[in-house]
Scaffold this motif. Structure first.
Motif, PDB file in Angstrom:
ATOM      1  N   ALA A  73       0.831  -1.211   0.000  1.00 33.25           N
ATOM      2  CA  ALA A  73       0.000   0.000   0.000  1.00 33.25           C
ATOM      3  C   ALA A  73       0.863   1.257   0.000  1.00 33.25           C
ATOM      4  O   ALA A  73       0.530   2.262  -0.632  1.00 33.25           O
ATOM      5  CB  ALA A  73      -0.932  -0.010   1.202  1.00 33.25           C
ATOM      6  N   CYS A  74       2.016   1.195   0.694  1.00 33.59           N
ATOM      7  CA  CYS A  74       2.925   2.335   0.739  1.00 33.59           C
ATOM      8  C   CYS A  74       3.723   2.488  -0.550  1.00 33.59           C
ATOM      9  O   CYS A  74       4.285   3.555  -0.819  1.00 33.59           O
ATOM     10  CB  CYS A  74       3.893   2.202   1.919  1.00 33.59           C
ATOM     11  N   LEU A  75       3.766   1.415  -1.357  1.00 33.89           N
ATOM     12  CA  LEU A  75       4.542   1.428  -2.598  1.00 33.89           C
ATOM     13  C   LEU A  75       3.633   1.562  -3.814  1.00 33.89           C
ATOM     14  O   LEU A  75       3.972   1.083  -4.899  1.00 33.89           O
ATOM     15  CB  LEU A  75       5.376   0.148  -2.711  1.00 33.89           C
ATOM     16  N   ALA A  76       2.498   2.233  -3.637  1.00 33.06           N
ATOM     17  CA  ALA A  76       1.510   2.315  -4.717  1.00 33.06           C
ATOM     18  C   ALA A  76       2.059   2.995  -5.959  1.00 33.06           C
ATOM     19  O   ALA A  76       1.632   2.694  -7.075  1.00 33.06           O
ATOM     20  CB  ALA A  76       0.269   3.057  -4.221  1.00 33.06           C
ATOM     21  N   SER A  77       3.015   3.901  -5.802  1.00 31.62           N
ATOM     22  CA  SER A  77       3.544   4.628  -6.959  1.00 31.62           C
ATOM     23  C   SER A  77       4.856   4.054  -7.480  1.00 31.62           C
ATOM     24  O   SER A  77       5.419   4.566  -8.448  1.00 31.62           O
ATOM     25  CB  SER A  77       3.757   6.103  -6.585  1.00 31.62           C
ATOM     26  N   LYS A  78       5.363   2.983  -6.864  1.00 30.84           N
ATOM     27  CA  LYS A  78       6.631   2.383  -7.316  1.00 30.84           C
ATOM     28  C   LYS A  78       6.351   1.355  -8.420  1.00 30.84           C
ATOM     29  O   LYS A  78       5.561   0.424  -8.223  1.00 30.84           O
ATOM     30  CB  LYS A  78       7.354   1.708  -6.150  1.00 30.84           C
ATOM     31  N   PRO A  79       6.992   1.469  -9.552  1.00 32.27           N
ATOM     32  CA  PRO A  79       6.761   0.505 -10.642  1.00 32.27           C
ATOM     33  C   PRO A  79       7.186  -0.913 -10.255  1.00 32.27           C
ATOM     34  O   PRO A  79       8.232  -1.115  -9.632  1.00 32.27           O
ATOM     35  CB  PRO A  79       7.636   1.058 -11.777  1.00 32.27           C
ATOM     36  N   LEU A  80       6.344  -1.876 -10.601  1.00 34.04           N
ATOM     37  CA  LEU A  80       6.640  -3.298 -10.378  1.00 34.04           C
ATOM     38  C   LEU A  80       6.372  -4.049 -11.676  1.00 34.04           C
ATOM     39  O   LEU A  80       5.448  -3.716 -12.413  1.00 34.04           O
ATOM     40  CB  LEU A  80       5.777  -3.863  -9.252  1.00 34.04           C
ATOM     41  N   ASP A  81       7.161  -5.086 -11.931  1.00 39.14           N
ATOM     42  CA  ASP A  81       6.955  -5.847 -13.158  1.00 39.14           C
ATOM     43  C   ASP A  81       5.754  -6.767 -13.006  1.00 39.14           C
ATOM     44  O   ASP A  81       5.312  -7.096 -11.896  1.00 39.14           O
ATOM     45  CB  ASP A  81       8.212  -6.646 -13.513  1.00 39.14           C
TER      46      ASP A  81
END
Length: 1147
Positions: A73-81
């Motif tokens: 939830a805290c990494l909502a804006s971090k791109p993930l593959d």
């Protein structure tokens, strides 16, 4: 790398339930930071957490899964593959079956499903898997409130963002939703469930689709919540309001036409409820459902809805409200309640949606038809019984709302009623071509009222349409255009009827409303011609210029004229705007001509301001007429001393200062007009070489009014305009005997020692020179700090001389100049520029030559401070010097200059001087007219009043309105500096008069200090405050000072921060207040003292119990006070103190 080594520690810190919430939050933030900064990857984290995610310990596993979910939830804006996202969503989907670790799974699913496409989101297949796992594994209603809320959020997210993935579930989806939401009661969760129903209804719009077979089950869930009955307390669920729940439920009700067979009968049933809130909600829901369900589905309910709406309107409505307000042009003139408003809104929606069917029901209704029978029975307003007025009002509501619904409905209403109403009013269908309609003596009020509402509806329809143009093909517009002349003539006839007392006021109000509506159709769409429009304006102007004795009727007509002006001002350059300018505005401007006495001046000014405010061009025209009258009458005063002109100018200047200039400031872009006014004042006094010697006593009041108008005008101008004004003022000043050039002939300023006989005299400013000087002072007061005053050094010397002659505006101007000067000169290229320090040197180092005998030239030289304190024999010159020094000190105090300390020392020296006769203050007051001691007293009194000047907020000068430089907290700093000095001087004072004056000065300082500064050290101030009250209250000379000092004590008593200090001095406070309850000189002092005693009764019981007899004895006398408010407070005080004895029984 060191942080990565501590990863296990951070994970354990979050998983450990014995850790505090703040420690767990810190661990989460640290791990999030590691991932965001690419120190740690998601894959590495999952591997490190493997044990915590799969361990058999339910608590540790639940916390571990929750950590991973919160992290995502805290990494909502971090791109993930996509591979990482797929594996994570698969894990959380599987964990939905783990009910002992469910929260983390819900948080994780939500975090992944809410991700944006540009940073990597889950696939449609993954979303479908989540939905399937959701319905297979979750028993939502068995969960706790927070987990239910998360479950509903997840379901709403699926329906809103992944509709294609879940629509294939078909009946399973609908049944699963019904099972999940059934029986929900929590407000937060209900908001989500209502939203879920709305979303699923949009997902299956097909009337034969998956929702069709389950619509009754789904609505059964919704229906049990209507109407919303919110029983939570005020503090609980503060973020969820009843209105929020009701609106969410309404959107769910109207989300699909499939709910129509169940929703409409339920809502109609609730319309008969005895609960007003249930009726209002039913009307709101029916309005929304009417729009959403469509005409075909609502057609069968039309009769039932009309029957219910009609009953509500007829029973909940009041009498007609015939006043004009800002909303009256776009709404019927009724006083509506919420139930009536919602009923009318539903009626209008039904008229629009039913394609004429609903309107036919209205027109054919027997109750509506019956109103025309009433029109045959009653013609005058006063003849209508109350019930008939209400029925008339109800039908007016209905016709207005129906006609304003659409063009078609407006045409239908006009065809059905307009000719009949005209016939009732005496206008036959074949009479419209006649040039003139005979006035009707017995006007039919009911027909007039309904006709005006129908016309208002037509106007409202045109105004609210996107294109403000009407075609002659529209029947309503065409009919109104044909009969507009006859209708206007008929309405205008009521003006003469009301003058002759043939008609009731209600008929007049109604006619005014009709003329107002006819004259405010949009330009290009008006059914009235220019000639008719001008006839309406002429009729209004004729009435308000002749029949001003009719009070409220006059105001009503003026307000209508004002509305017309505001409306036509939206169309600059139009024919209507030109007509309004010519007929209304120009005539009002001409009313101020010297020989126009048709209307009283105050009514002229009221008309001028009200009409001028309707438009910029109108105000400019009217202000031109007012200014012309001001300067004509000022000339009459200057040359002939005309007392009547004085009265006229006073009224005009007051209007200009209090109404016109504030409107200019608010509207903006009127600087050219304001500049012209200020320059005209100087032009006129420049042209007038001599003043009349027959000036009366009102001349000082006129000068004050002129000064205020000039000050307010100058303050509104920009720096550039102010430079023009001050240069003009300086040039005029050079033509007077007060010319600054004459002051420089000597290095000293000669002043005359004036005797006692002048003490009570006030200079009558009858000379031109005195006017010029006072007006120049006014300009100086209002200047901005950046404006350059010509020949500052000479002006300062001139103002100093004028100050010693008793010119208070000169002293105020001097203080204002000092306040606005820069500390250091940044303008060395301007030779006449003076810095603050140089100006202070000029003021305090310029010598005055005091002439004891003007013929011989004998005298002594001294500085300004010496004039105040070093003259052996008191004189009026000394009094004037003290006043002047007070305003100079105020200017320095506001900007925070240290020189103010030296000035206050001069005042204190006067207060403690031992050369004064030691007599009581009352004796000094009585001796003022009899011996030299009165001058001593006047000097000391002036020194005490100087502290009031220093600390009070002046309206005349040195305030932010006149661009003064005000340093923050200047009052608090001066207060903290002066209090120790006052305490020392009072303790050392050896004369009663000196002590009295010191307390008066002390009272001025403390009463004008913000209470917060006093409360910070109240223990020190209360004893002296009480002594000051006792000393000053021995007589009524300074009753206002006593009252202000008492208010300070009251503030300390009422504030919690002063309770400790009050408790320690409770006995002294009660003694002081007890004495003030008998202060005969001022009722407010007695009343406030008793209120303070009530506050004292709230102090700790042990401190006040011994004083209860004393207080009750004093209050028993106050019960016989001649003032009612004092007696009321005494009763309250007696009750408060009498209860202390009963409270003692509990100890």
């Amino acid at each position: 790398m060191a942080e990565l080594c501590k990863l296990t520690h951070y994970v354990e810190s979050f998983v450990d339930v014995s850790r505090t919430p703040s420690q767990q939050a810190t661990s989460l933030e640290t791990i999030t930071s590691l991932v965001k900064n690419n120190v740690l990857t998601i894959e590495t984290l999952v591997r490190e957490m493997g044990m915590y995610l799969t361990i058999t310990d339910n608590i540790i596993r639940g916390r571990g899964i929750l950590l991973l979910g919160e992290l995502l939830a805290c990494l909502a804006s971090k791109p993930l593959d996509s591979a990482t996202i797929h594996s994570l969503i698969a894990f959380f989907t599987e964990r939905l079956a783990d009910w002992k670790a469910l929260r983390g799974a819900l948080v994780g699913c939500l975090a992944l499903m809410r991700r944006k496409t540009n940073v990597g989101s889950i696939s449609q297949n993954d979303a479908k898997s989540v939905a399937q796992s959701y319905f297979q594994n979750l028993q939502v209603q068995s969960l706790g409130q927070h987990d239910r809320k998360l479950s509903f959020e997840l379901l709403a997210c699926l329906l809103e963002h992944y509709p294609d993935a879940v629509v294939s579930l078909g009946d399973d989806l609908v049944y699963g939703i019904c099972e999940a939401i059934d029986g929900e009661k929590d407000p937060h969760c209900l908001l989500l469930t209502f939203r879920i129903v709305e979303l699923v209804a949009k997902l299956f719009p097909d009337p034969t689709g998956a929702l069709a077979s389950s619509s009754s089950d789904l609505f059964e869930f919704l229906g049990c919540y209507f109407p919303i009955h919110f029983t939570h307390g005020k503090e609980e669920d503060i973020d969820v309001r009843r209105n929020d729940l009701s609106h969410a439920l309404m959107r769910a009700f109207s989300s699909t036409p499939l709910f129509e067979p169940f929703a409409i009968p339920l809502l109609l049933e609730k319309l008969s409820s005895s609960l007003p809130l249930a009726k209002i909600d039913s009307l709101k829901y029916l309005s929304d459902c009417t729009v959403k369900y469509g005409a075909d589905r609502m057609k069968k309910h039309s009769e039932a809805i009309w029957s219910s709406v009609k009953e509500i309107i007829f029973t909940s409505i009041g009498q007609p409200n015939l006043s004009i307000n800002t909303e009256s042009l776009n709404s019927p003139s009724f006083q509506e309640n919420e139930m009536t408003t919602e009923a009318l809104r539903l009626l209008q929606k039904m008229v629009v949606a039913s394609n004429g069917l609903f309107l036919t029901l209205i027109i054919n209704d027997e109750d509506v038809k019956d109103i025309f029978n009433i029109l045959n029975i009653y013609t005058c307003y006063k003849d209508f019984p109350l019930q008939s007025r209400q029925r008339l009002n109800a039908v007016g509501h209905i016709l207005y709302t129906s006609a304003s619904a659409s063009v078609a409905s407006c045409d239908h209403v006009f065809e059905s009623y307009f000719h009949r109403l005209l016939d009732f009013m005496g206008i036959s269908v074949d009479q419209y071509h006649n040039d003139k309609i005979s006035p009707i003596r017995n006007l039919n009020f009911g027909a007039l009222y309904l006709c005006i509402e129908v016309i208002a509806a037509c106007r409202n329809l045109i105004v609210s349409s996107d294109e403000n143009t009407c075609s002659v093909k529209e029947k309503s517009y065409s009919m109104l255009q044909i009969f507009s002349c006859s209708v206007v003539q008929l309405l205008s006839s009521t003006f003469s009827g009301i003058v002759k007392r043939d008609l009731h006021d209600a008929e007049f109000y109604c006619a005014v409303k009709g003329l107002l509506n006819l004259s405010t159709f949009p330009v290009g769409s008006s059914p009235v011609s220019r000639v008719i429009f001008e006839d309406i304006l002429l009729e209004f102007m004729s009435f308000i210029t002749v029949n001003f004795k009719f009070g409220s009727l006059w105001n009503h007509a003026l307000k209508a004229l004002q509305h017309i002006g505001s409306f036509v001002d939206k169309y600059p350059g139009s024919v209507e705007s030109q007509s309004y300018m010519h007929i209304v505005v120009e005539k009002i401007a001409l009313m101020f001509s010297p020989h126009d006495e048709v209307l009283p001046l105050m009514l002229k000014l009221e008309m001028a301001v009200d009409i001028g405010r309707t438009g910029r061009s109108y105000m400019l025209k009217i202000v031109g007429g007012i200014e012309e009258t001001i300067f004509y009458n000022l000339s009459e005063v200057y040359v002939y001393g005309n007392s009547k002109s004085v009265e006229i100018v006073l009224s005009l200047l007051d209007c200009y200062s209090t109404k016109i200039l504030p409107w200019f400031d608010e509207a903006g872009d009127f600087e050219e007009v304001i500049l012209r006014f200020a320059l005209n004042i100087w032009d006129q006094i420049e042209k007038c070489s001599t003043f009349s010697t027959s000036m009366d006593k009102c001349i000082q009041v006129l000068l004050d009014a002129t000064m205020m108008a000039l000050k307010l005008s100058v303050r509104s101008c920009s720096k550039e305009s102010q430079n023009i004004i001050v240069q003009k003022a300086f040039n005029v000043l050079l033509t007077s005997s007060f010319s600054p050039l004459k002051v420089t002939l000597s290095n000293t300023i000669p002043v005359q020692m004036e005797g006692l006989q002048f003490l009570q005299q006030k200079d009558n400013p009858t000379s031109r020179d005195e006017w010029i000087l006072s007006l120049f002072a006014s300009v100086t007061i209002a200047l901005r700090p950046q404006v350059h005053v010509p020949d500052v050094r000479l002006i300062i010397r001139l103002l100093m001389l004028s100050t010693t002659r008793g010119c208070v505006p000169a002293a105020q101007a001097l203080g204002s100049m000092i306040n606005k000067l820069s500390v250091k000169s940044d303008k060395v290229e301007v030779s006449s520029y003076v810095s603050l320090e140089e100006a202070i040197d000029i003021i305090f180092k310029t010598e005055f030559r005091c002439l004891h005998n003007e013929s011989t030239g004998d005298g002594s030289e001294m500085f300004l401070t010496d004039l105040c304190s070093s003259i052996e024999k008191s004189s009026l010159l000394q009094v004037h010097a003290v006043v002047g020094l007070s305003w100079i000190g105020k200017g320095l105090l506001l900007c925070g200059h240290d020189k103010v300390r030296d000035i206050t020392m001069v005042f204190l020296q006067l207060l403690v001087s031992k050369s004064r006769t030691d007599a009581s203050p009352l004796q000094q007051f009585k001796l003022e007219k009899d011996n030299e001691t009165s001058l001593d007293f006047a000097v000391m009194k002036g020194a005490a009043e100087a502290f009031h000047i220093l600390m009070s907020d002046s309206e005349a000068c040195l305030n932010r309105k006149f661009h003064a430089i005000v340093r923050p907290l200047y009052k608090q700093r001066f207060f903290s500096t002066m209090m120790p000095i006052f305490q020392t001087l009072v303790s050392k004072s050896d004369t009663s008069l000196s002590r009295y004056m010191l307390y008066q000065a002390y009272a001025h300082v403390i009463s004008d200090t913000p209470l917060t500064a006093i409360l910070s050290d109240a223990k020190k101030f209360i004893p002296m405050l009480l002594d000051g009250l006792l000393t000053l209250s021995v007589n009524g000379i300074n009753k206002d000072v006593v009252y202000s000092l008492l208010l300070v004590l009251s503030g300390i008593l009422m504030d919690k921060n002063g309770q400790e200090a009050v408790t320690e001095n409770a006995h002294k406070i009660v003694d002081c207040l007890a004495g003030l309850t008998d202060f005969s000189h001022m009722m407010l002092v007695r009343e406030t003292a008793i209120q303070c005693l009530v506050a004292v009764s709230e102090l700790p019981h042990a401190r006040i119990y011994p004083m209860r007899r004393q207080v009750l004895h004093v209050i028993s006398k106050a019960l016989d006070d001649p003032k009612r408010s004092v007696r009321q407070e005494a009763v309250r005080c007696r009750q408060a103190w009498a209860s202390i004895a009963s409270r003692s029984l509990h100890f």
